[in-house]
Write an enzyme that holds these catalytic residues in place. Sequence first.
Site: not given
Length: 310
Positions: A259-261
């Site tokens: 989950p780089c967001q």
Amino acid sequence: MNQTDLDRADGFIDSRDFARVARAIGYIDEHFREQPRLATIAASVRLSEFHFNRLFRRWAGVTPRQYLAFVTAHAALRALSGPASVLDAAYTLGLSGPGRLHDLLVTLDALTPGEVKTGGFGVDMSYGFSATPFGTALLAWTSRGLSHLAFIEPGGEATAQGELSALWPNASQDRDDEQAAGLARRIWDAAAAGGGEGGALQLAVRGTNFQIKVWRALLELGSAGPTTYAALARAAGVPGGAQAVGNAVGANPVAWLIPCQNVLRKDGRLGGYRWGAERKRAMLAWASLRRFPPAAGPGAPDRAAAGAAR
């Protein structure tokens, strides 16, 4: 499967409609203090009130007015001084909540040095395009697990496939849009419902030792909610290495699941995102609304907004 088929698959809205929703979210986030009318928000994305209301509710699960109330209430509680915008600070401090973005168990393995060195020689890879809540995505997988998930803009399929082939030049690649759509359903139905079926989803990715280390830390830390590059660097065992960690985050080959967001700047700003800042904001909003849905009773959105403004 052509683009029209992709757009209609699995009940997800298509990339063009997602772009409208993302712009509307940005408009609401920017103008919530003005409490804009539905007609004004709809006009910002060039849709009628009726069609915009229906589209937004299909995507978000709530009406635009409910989302406006949701944003207003959180921003009123989280207003901060300093360079960060009120809403970005709200994301950092809890708009997305303490819960995981998804409850689908995800495990991560790295490719072997031999697989990387040979460019995937002897590897049988399948890939396909599927609609998702955030537009069309290219997914690719082998017998070991999902190796690639990238969002693409309308008309970008050939470019995305070329980038995948450049990463795996010697792998055998077969297109299977139906199985890609099944993977997308598994990923985002689990996120929407708060749970998944069929056990863990295995990721098998290529990356340097440092990148793999950061992605493992991101799975643990970032899945719990918004975090910062500095916090991720500490979790990865490299305090003071936020810039290097940021580069590793930007190289993430599996969007959403790693989950780089959910990695934000330390001052509360959303920061950049490999697949677009509008998509990043929409992802945070989508996850927030499924963790803390606004009250749905008659008049509830108006009361929430009014209460937050006082």
